[in-house]
Design a protein around this motif. Structure first.
Motif: not given
Length: 635
Positions: A43, A45, A47, A172, A205, A207
């Motif tokens: 995973d 991520t 941001d 993501s 966004s 993913k």
């Protein structure tokens, strides 16, 4: 009823906990993601919050399971920082194969070093990185980092997979931005992947999930050209306190020239006088440019200097003139200022360097490139390109370091995308003139004169500065198919004016030809035999890319042993296909002399993976023909 609610709650809690913890154990990795993989991104991520054109926050959490020793390099447990980029949070947590925590590393336990190598004079950029030696494999590393910066020119792209032998379970990316700022994006190479994306008024966004590992294949495009990625840029940004608004490459070029370059042109009066005297009497722009380029090569040396506006603003030319060194920006800018002084137009040019031939994205204006070269425009003729960091390259030659790619040319009027020099196969020519004499015992004496141009020049000109011992090793490796080869004489000439590399070599070998009874088998191609056969793939995945074409022309006189005559010889042959061509002829001039003619051309180009087998077959056939033999029999 209460018991029932408690049971449901505990079940929900268990499922929730399991879904969070399953990414820490290697036991839950899908089988398709471990094939060809050294590591699996469980995973990742990212941001990003763009508070304004002067403030950007980046949070990243990356959980990766390392399957073997080769996978250690993919953990990327490091973060760059400088005077304008601060680290707010940094830690790593390590888990064993069962997902149990075995180590926690805090920010102050990371190593802290300069972010540049020993070839850099000084820099304000630093990096914190983790040196972790695992106890066993597999293990999982969770990397957590948050930074804040006032430099918003460089917005991290979405790169879900960044190397070969790496697969991705989930990745993501999101970016939030305020009203008044426009974010542009460009998606690349997602044809075979399901990209989930959402574009709101102030947040984008992306993913992806379940990306299997890429396995490198011979003659495929460089990884950076085929990997999926989303480029991201803001129309308003700040670089070291310098604010600008950019909508296209024209705007970008104006900003670079007027805010980063123009004010640095402060040549001292003495140097202006010196450079004007240097070209006094010259009327040709090219002759002036040649003299200035040689002046720069004689005066300065390359050394990396990563300071100024984010490493993008060159030193003042007066400083370069004083200290006689600089990085690619400084030396290119210095050369441009000198040329301007003698009335030769030239332009600072941003490019991606290295053999990958990566281009500046012509339809996506943003901070791109990793190198700077100089462009001299010419009407109705090819532009001239100068590599200003090299003290050895000839005038107007850039080789495979920056050839055949889109670059950003910076002018006072703005930026424009221009394609750099492409060396066609006819230009990348190696021509061989040779003489070989074969004795009655099968020994060979040979003299070869080889002239190389274009990319073939680029591959060889360095030999002129090698030691005699290293050259001996080099040529024995080049003619590795000749057992017992001894170099007799070597003479190398790097002709920088003609951009030709000339090799004059004499050698002998005692057991070149095989004698069997009253017969001798003589391989006709002694001087330039193709021994390369591309790798075989049962199920090729990647397209075929021939990055640079070339052409070889050989003409060799072969004196046959006096006691033998020709019994049989190979037929003349001619092959032509989409990948190139091959021609071979044997011309018998008298009973003891034949002339061997050979032409081998390979064309550059992009082809579907289905063409690879035919391409390999072409090379295989050339190798076979290059091993052709003449059968000799005693008179």
């Amino acid at each position: 009823m209460l018991k029932k609610y408690i049971t449901v709650f505990l079940l929900f809690f268990y499922i929730s906990s399991y879904s969070q913890s399953k990414i820490y154990t290697s036991l839950t990795i899908p089988d398709n993601l471990t094939e060809h993989a050294n590591a699996v991104v469980r995973d990742n991520t990212i941001d990003i919050v763009l508070e304004s054109a002067n403030e950007m926050h980046v949070k990243e959490r990356r959980v990766i399971t390392v399957l073997n020793k080769q996978g250690n390099r993919t953990t990327h447990a490091y973060v760059h920082y400088d005077n304008n980029e601060k680290i707010k949070e940094l830690q790593v947590i390590v888990y064993n194969a069962l997902g149990q925590q075995i180590k926690k590393i805090k920010k102050n336990e990371f190593k802290d070093v300069s972010a540049v190598d020993g070839g850099t004079l000084y820099s304000d950029s630093r990096v914190k990185y983790l040196e972790y030696t695992p106890i066993s494999y597999p293990y999982t590393m969770e990397f957590i980092c948050e930074t804040v910066t006032s430099n918003t020119a460089f917005i991290k792209p979405f790169n879900p997979i960044d190397s070969y032998f790496l697969s991705v379970e989930d990745s993501s990316y999101s970016i939030e931005f305020p009203e008044g700022i426009t974010i542009r994006t460009k998606e690349k190479n997602f044809n075979e992947f399901d990209l989930e994306k959402q574009e709101l008024a102030n947040k984008f966004s992306f993913k992806v999930s379940n990306i299997e590992a890429f396995k490198p294949e011979q003659y495929s495009p460089f990884y950076t050209l085929i990997a999926p990625r989303v480029l991201v840029a803001s129309n308003k940004f700040s670089l070291e306190g310098v604010n600008t608004q950019v909508e296209n490459w024209n705007d970008f070029g104006k900003w670079m020239y007027h805010d980063l370059i123009k004010e640095t042109h402060d040549l001292p009066l003495e140097t202006k006088t010196e450079i004007q005297n240097l070209v006094k009497g010259d009327t040709s722009q090219i002759e002036k440019a040649k003299k200035v380029y040689q002046y720069v090569q004689d005066k300065v040396r390359y050394i990396s200097v990563q300071v100024g506006i984010g490493g993008w603003k060159p030193f003042n030319v007066s400083k370069v003139d004083e200290v006689s060194y600089g990085d690619c920006k400084a030396l290119t800018n210095y050369t441009m200022a000198l040329l301007n002084e003698v009335g030769v137009e030239s332009h600072y040019t941003v490019v991606y360097a290295r053999k990958s031939q990566r281009s500046i994205e012509k339809d996506f204006a943003s901070m791109q490139g990793n190198h700077v070269i100089l462009n001299i425009p010419r009407q109705n003729e090819e532009d001239i390109w100068l590599e200003c960091t090299s003290q050895k390259l000839p005038f107007g030659f850039i080789g495979d370091f920056t050839d055949d790619r889109d670059a950003l040319v910076i002018t006072p009027e703005g930026g424009k995308i221009v394609h750099t020099k492409k060396y066609e196969e006819e230009e990348s020519l190696q021509s061989i003139k040779g003489k070989c004499s074969v004795s009655n015992e099968g020994a060979i004496e040979a003299k070869v004169i080889s002239v190389s141009k274009g990319i073939q020049y680029d591959d060889k000109y360095y030999l002129a500065t090698e030691t005699e011992r290293d050259l001996d090793v080099h040529y024995k490796k080049r003619w590795k198919y000749i057992n017992g080869l001894t170099i007799q004489e070597m003479s190398l000439n790097n002709d920088r004016d003609s951009i030709e590399f000339i090799e004059d070599i004499s050698f002998n070998a005692s057991n070149y030809s095989k004698v069997i009874g009253n017969r001798m088998l003589l391989q006709v191609n002694a001087l330039n035999r193709n021994t390369h056969i591309p790798d075989r793939y049962r199920n090729r995945k990647l397209p075929l890319q021939i990055k640079r074409g070339f052409k070889d022309i050989d003409e060799v006189e072969i004196r046959l042993p006096s006691d033998y005559k020709i019994e049989s010889q190979p037929e003349n042959v001619s092959i032509e296909n989409k990948f190139g061509s091959y021609k071979m002829t044997l011309e018998v001039t008298d009973e003891n002399t034949i002339i061997y003619h050979r032409e081998f051309t390979v064309k550059d180009g992009d082809f579907p993976k289905e063409d690879y087998a035919a391409f390999r077959g072409f090379y295989k056939e050339v190798s076979k023909l290059d091993n052709a033999k003449i059968a000799l029999i005693k008179k």
